[in-house]
Design a protein around this motif. Structure first.
Motif, PDB file in Angstrom:
ATOM      1  N   SER A   1       0.851  -1.194   0.000  1.00  0.00           N
ATOM      2  CA  SER A   1       0.000   0.000   0.000  1.00  0.00           C
ATOM      3  C   SER A   1       0.883   1.239   0.000  1.00  0.00           C
ATOM      4  O   SER A   1       1.761   1.377   0.852  1.00  0.00           O
ATOM      5  CB  SER A   1      -0.916   0.020   1.232  1.00  0.00           C
ATOM      6  OG  SER A   1      -1.778  -1.093   1.249  1.00  0.00           O
ATOM      7  N   LYS A   2       0.623   2.155  -0.940  1.00  0.00           N
ATOM      8  CA  LYS A   2       1.423   3.376  -1.060  1.00  0.00           C
ATOM      9  C   LYS A   2       0.488   4.571  -1.224  1.00  0.00           C
ATOM     10  O   LYS A   2      -0.419   4.552  -2.047  1.00  0.00           O
ATOM     11  CB  LYS A   2       2.357   3.279  -2.278  1.00  0.00           C
ATOM     12  CG  LYS A   2       3.369   2.153  -2.204  1.00  0.00           C
ATOM     13  CD  LYS A   2       4.188   2.031  -3.479  1.00  0.00           C
ATOM     14  CE  LYS A   2       3.381   1.441  -4.610  1.00  0.00           C
ATOM     15  NZ  LYS A   2       4.188   1.186  -5.832  1.00  0.00           N
ATOM     16  N   THR A   3       0.719   5.607  -0.418  1.00  0.00           N
ATOM     17  CA  THR A   3      -0.101   6.813  -0.481  1.00  0.00           C
ATOM     18  C   THR A   3       0.799   8.039  -0.551  1.00  0.00           C
ATOM     19  O   THR A   3       1.640   8.238   0.330  1.00  0.00           O
ATOM     20  CB  THR A   3      -1.040   6.923   0.736  1.00  0.00           C
ATOM     21  OG1 THR A   3      -1.861   5.763   0.813  1.00  0.00           O
ATOM     22  CG2 THR A   3      -1.916   8.159   0.628  1.00  0.00           C
ATOM     23  N   SER A   4       0.608   8.847  -1.584  1.00  0.00           N
ATOM     24  CA  SER A   4       1.371  10.086  -1.759  1.00  0.00           C
ATOM     25  C   SER A   4       0.404  11.257  -1.738  1.00  0.00           C
ATOM     26  O   SER A   4      -0.646  11.214  -2.389  1.00  0.00           O
ATOM     27  CB  SER A   4       2.135  10.082  -3.083  1.00  0.00           C
ATOM     28  OG  SER A   4       2.963   8.950  -3.198  1.00  0.00           O
ATOM     29  N   VAL A   5       0.771  12.321  -1.009  1.00  0.00           N
ATOM     30  CA  VAL A   5      -0.097  13.495  -0.903  1.00  0.00           C
ATOM     31  C   VAL A   5       0.755  14.756  -1.015  1.00  0.00           C
ATOM     32  O   VAL A   5       1.765  14.906  -0.311  1.00  0.00           O
ATOM     33  CB  VAL A   5      -0.870  13.517   0.436  1.00  0.00           C
ATOM     34  CG1 VAL A   5      -1.763  14.756   0.510  1.00  0.00           C
ATOM     35  CG2 VAL A   5      -1.711  12.263   0.601  1.00  0.00           C
TER      36      VAL A   5
ATOM     37  N   SER B   1      -3.481  13.832  -4.526  1.00  0.00           N
ATOM     38  CA  SER B   1      -3.153  12.581  -3.828  1.00  0.00           C
ATOM     39  C   SER B   1      -3.200  11.409  -4.799  1.00  0.00           C
ATOM     40  O   SER B   1      -3.918  11.433  -5.811  1.00  0.00           O
ATOM     41  CB  SER B   1      -4.113  12.330  -2.668  1.00  0.00           C
ATOM     42  OG  SER B   1      -5.438  12.139  -3.136  1.00  0.00           O
ATOM     43  N   ARG B   2      -2.433  10.391  -4.428  1.00  0.00           N
ATOM     44  CA  ARG B   2      -2.415   9.151  -5.206  1.00  0.00           C
ATOM     45  C   ARG B   2      -2.292   7.986  -4.226  1.00  0.00           C
ATOM     46  O   ARG B   2      -1.319   7.883  -3.485  1.00  0.00           O
ATOM     47  CB  ARG B   2      -1.239   9.130  -6.180  1.00  0.00           C
ATOM     48  CG  ARG B   2      -1.210   7.904  -7.104  1.00  0.00           C
ATOM     49  CD  ARG B   2      -0.012   8.001  -8.048  1.00  0.00           C
ATOM     50  NE  ARG B   2      -0.037   6.970  -9.086  1.00  0.00           N
ATOM     51  CZ  ARG B   2       0.505   5.761  -8.944  1.00  0.00           C
ATOM     52  NH1 ARG B   2       1.104   5.429  -7.802  1.00  0.00           N
ATOM     53  NH2 ARG B   2       0.453   4.893  -9.938  1.00  0.00           N
TER      54      ARG B   2
ATOM     55  N   THR C   1      -6.069   5.243  -7.017  1.00  0.00           N
ATOM     56  CA  THR C   1      -7.022   6.348  -6.968  1.00  0.00           C
ATOM     57  C   THR C   1      -6.243   7.656  -6.929  1.00  0.00           C
ATOM     58  O   THR C   1      -5.491   7.914  -5.984  1.00  0.00           O
ATOM     59  CB  THR C   1      -7.942   6.249  -5.738  1.00  0.00           C
ATOM     60  OG1 THR C   1      -8.648   5.012  -5.768  1.00  0.00           O
ATOM     61  CG2 THR C   1      -8.938   7.398  -5.726  1.00  0.00           C
ATOM     62  N   THR C   2      -6.412   8.458  -7.966  1.00  0.00           N
ATOM     63  CA  THR C   2      -5.782   9.775  -8.046  1.00  0.00           C
ATOM     64  C   THR C   2      -6.863  10.830  -7.834  1.00  0.00           C
ATOM     65  O   THR C   2      -7.926  10.766  -8.459  1.00  0.00           O
ATOM     66  CB  THR C   2      -5.116   9.981  -9.409  1.00  0.00           C
ATOM     67  OG1 THR C   2      -4.160   8.939  -9.634  1.00  0.00           O
ATOM     68  CG2 THR C   2      -4.412  11.327  -9.470  1.00  0.00           C
ATOM     69  N   LYS C   3      -6.573  11.786  -6.952  1.00  0.00           N
ATOM     70  CA  LYS C   3      -7.592  12.782  -6.624  1.00  0.00           C
ATOM     71  C   LYS C   3      -6.967  14.170  -6.525  1.00  0.00           C
ATOM     72  O   LYS C   3      -5.904  14.344  -5.936  1.00  0.00           O
ATOM     73  CB  LYS C   3      -8.294  12.420  -5.308  1.00  0.00           C
ATOM     74  CG  LYS C   3      -9.426  13.375  -4.925  1.00  0.00           C
ATOM     75  CD  LYS C   3     -10.323  12.812  -3.841  1.00  0.00           C
ATOM     76  CE  LYS C   3      -9.640  12.755  -2.497  1.00  0.00           C
ATOM     77  NZ  LYS C   3     -10.589  12.421  -1.411  1.00  0.00           N
ATOM     78  N   LEU C   4      -7.633  15.148  -7.107  1.00  0.00           N
ATOM     79  CA  LEU C   4      -7.227  16.549  -7.006  1.00  0.00           C
ATOM     80  C   LEU C   4      -8.388  17.332  -6.422  1.00  0.00           C
ATOM     81  O   LEU C   4      -9.483  17.358  -6.996  1.00  0.00           O
ATOM     82  CB  LEU C   4      -6.848  17.106  -8.379  1.00  0.00           C
ATOM     83  CG  LEU C   4      -6.492  18.602  -8.426  1.00  0.00           C
ATOM     84  CD1 LEU C   4      -5.247  18.884  -7.586  1.00  0.00           C
ATOM     85  CD2 LEU C   4      -6.290  19.067  -9.859  1.00  0.00           C
TER      86      LEU C   4
END
Length: 649
Positions: A287-291, A311-312, A338-341
């Motif tokens: 699991s990887k989360t970038s913000v 975020s990704r 999931t990519t979110k702006l």
């Protein structure tokens, strides 16, 4: 019932309060001094939203082995197999976890630092909330859809928001280095955890943090002393985070964070719930989360307070049969991103006698998933607009909210169809508070769960959103010096009723109804004695015509949690906690009730040679009771001794 007409009337009725007038006047609202309840948890009496906040101190006291375990003390929240990160699933108000089949039904949203994380409908796999609790400084649980339109759609059960730690949490805003080392041991399964944090604040313009956590646990024993197989796990995690402040008086800030958790299991059952035997697999989870977050809080205007978050969140599950079976389910690899702006501006202004805190924003969300057995692949692309305004006037707070989503789902790359959907949703709450500390509130909300990639194999579901309407009514009381000088009492009681129709989350079900009452209370005296009470009583009904049973199969048992303790000036904290899970006979498979006892001792040194040291000793399920919570598919742990030692340098 014309829900869209109701929504239009609600929104049009609030326009006069939203638009600023040319002539501004000072508000005459009643403002009470904030009351700090010195117990384990502050009751959020200042809002009509049914929200519970778990802060850093409570996170430390709980000594949770999984992130999901941080949440089970919240009224209305129940876990399915919460003792393991893989099999755990979150149920809020009877929605979310689909015990024994899926870890989620898309009605409970999980957000980490603004990123939408986990919660895919993977067959016989949990919520995929693998991240470690040591990475977080706060968890916020919103029950129901009121208060969620700023963050997403379809949150019928509710929403969980996690905030990761910052360097300034350790440096206290002072230039220089800080470090923290944490060690913990769990007797039931010989669980071990070590968490190391380095924080550097170069100046008031730059702060950096790095955390590495290793957690492992063997298979635990239940209250009968029997080993519960396949409950062992090991999850290394790390968090890197930095913030740069710039501009006049640090008006601007830029924050970048990256969190990473891995899990590797060999020759384990494919079914993480342990309720079916499909065969064993070797499974690796990453699991990887970038913000990346930009903030601008203007010193010259209360109308400009901008947040932009990119975020990704990605999770990959690589698995293959450990016995050489060719069964597609056992050899299915999952990969979803999931990519979110999100761009949002907060405005504070006055119109007539009303003060406003208006949030307006737009979101772009793209979910990309590879095709796999039991999990159709494709793209789910959404554009959203939202508006939420907190309007205070004369002791009243009126909070209208609206969200519009436009969705395109494309599964053509894997042989499925393409679909386009739109939805308008929203709601409002109204609260009135008196100077005595007493308040009453009510709310209404309407939300839609848009079609999901998991349903690409069912064309009928791809143009049908899942809809829900919720009514809530409650009272609160917040006051100091009530029974004795220096004491503090906070109480919040919330009743709700939710209707769900056009159901797509469950087979052979079209209509649901859930209702209940949630209670939160805390009391503390000036001498350091305190008490906390959390309770939830609810019923769920299957309203589908000709249903075989009227019981809602995902309805948890009623639960009451009472904690009593004493804080000493020396930094010592003693606590007893009782948990009553009542008999659950409103189900086709009843579950007997149980009474559990937990005790804990904590010590935090604020001065002297031990300054910066905190020690905790806790015993959960003190009497070693055997029990299996309703909805769970395996027995809960028996008596468990937890001990931890932390030091901040």
């Amino acid at each position: 019932m014309d829900r869209s007409a109701t929504l239009r009337r609600l929104l049009l009725g609030s326009v006069a309060l939203v638009l600023p007038h040319a002539a501004l006047a000072q508000s005459e609202e009643i403002t009470l001094a904030p009351i700090v309840v010195e117990s384990d948890r502050e009751v959020q009496t200042q809002t009509a939203t049914p929200v519970t906040v778990i802060d850093q101190e409570e996170i430390d006291d709980r000594q949770a082995s999984t992130t999901a375990e941080l949440l089970d003390s919240v009224p209305g929240v129940n876990l399915v197999n919460g003792s393991t990160p893989g099999g755990s699933a979150i149920n809020i108000r009877g929605m979310g976890a689909w015990s024994g089949t899926y870890g989620t039904d898309q009605t409970v949203q999980i957000i980490v630092d603004g990123a939408t994380s986990g919660a895919e409908e993977l067959y016989r796999i949990g919520t995929q909330l693998y991240t470690d609790p040591a990475l977080y400084k706060q968890a916020e649980v919103i029950r129901g859809s009121v208060g969620t339109f700023e963050y997403g759609s379809g949150a019928i059960g509710g929403m969980v928001r996690f905030d990761t730690k910052d360097a300034s949490d350790f440096t206290n805003g002072q230039d220089g280095f800080a470090a923290r080392q944490y060690l913990g041991y769990n007797s039931n399964g010989d669980g071990l955890v070590t968490s190391s944090t380095l924080a550097w604040q170069a100046s008031d313009a730059l702060e950096l943090l790095f955390n590495y956590t290793w957690r492992e646990q063997g298979a635990y024993e239940d209250g009968n002393g029997e080993t519960v197989e396949n409950t062992d796990f090991a999850t290394p995690s790390y968090l890197a985070k930095g913030t740069v402040h710039f501009g006049q008086d640090r008006e601007h800030s830029l924050t970048l964070s990256y969190s990473d958790t891995q899990s590797s299991e060999k020759d384990v059952p494919y079914d993480q719930f342990g309720s079916s035997n499909f065969g064993n697999v070797d499974r690796d989870v990453h699991s990887k989360t970038s913000v990346l977050k930009y903030s601008y809080d203007s010193l010259n205007s209360d109308l400009v307070n901008v947040d932009v978050i990119l975020s990704r969140a990605q999770q990959t599950i690589d698995q293959e049969s450990s016995t050489g079976s060719t069964m597609s389910l056992l050899n299915a690899d999952q990969d979803y991103v999931t990519t979110k702006l999100t761009a949002k501006n907060t405005m504070e202004f006055v119109t007539g006698q009303a003060d406003h805190r208006l949030r307006m924003g737009a979101e772009y969300i793209l979910k990309d998933r590879l095709d796999a057995s039991s999990a159709p692949g494709g793209d789910d692309e959404r554009h959203a607009l939202f508006l939420v305004d907190d309007i205070t006037f004369g002791g009243f707070t009126f909070s209208p909210a609206v969200r519009f989503e436009d969705q395109d789902i494309d599964g053509s790359e894997y042989g499925y169809g393409t679909y386009h959907n739109t939805a308008l949703m929203g709601g409002a709450s109204l609260r009135h508070q008196w100077a005595s500390g007493f308040a009453v509130f009510g709310s209404w909300s309407y939300t839609e769960g848009m079609p999901i990639l998991d349903d690409l194999t069912n064309a009928a579901y791809m143009t049908q959103s899942q809809k829900a309407e919720t009514w809530e009514l409650g009272v609160s009381f917040d006051r100091r010096d009530l029974l004795a000088s220096g004491d503090r009492l906070a109480l919040k009681v919330n009743a709700y009723h939710t209707d769900v129709w056009d159901v797509t989350s469950y087979s052979n079900i079209t209509d649901l109804e859930v209702e209940g009452v949630e209670i939160e209370a805390s009391y503390a005296t000036d001498a350091g004695y305190y008490g906390d009470l959390n309770a939830s009583f609810a019923n769920g009904y299957n309203r589908t015509p000709d249903a075989a049973s009227n019981f809602w199969s995902q309805q948890p048992a009623d639960k009451v949690r009472l904690g009593l303790g004493k804080r000493f000036d020396s930094g010592l904290n003693l606590k007893w906690e009782g948990v009553w899970a009542l008999d659950m006979d409103r189900a086709t498979t009843p579950t007997p009730g149980v009474v559990l006892h937990n005790v804990s001792v904590g010590y935090t040194a604020d001065s002297g040679m031990l300054k910066g040291v905190d020690m905790r000793l806790g015993v959960e399920n003190l009497l070693d009771e055997y029990y299996q919570p309703h909805l769970a598919t395996r027995p809960a742990p028996g008596r468990t001794v937890k001990v931890s030692l932390g030091r901040t340098f």
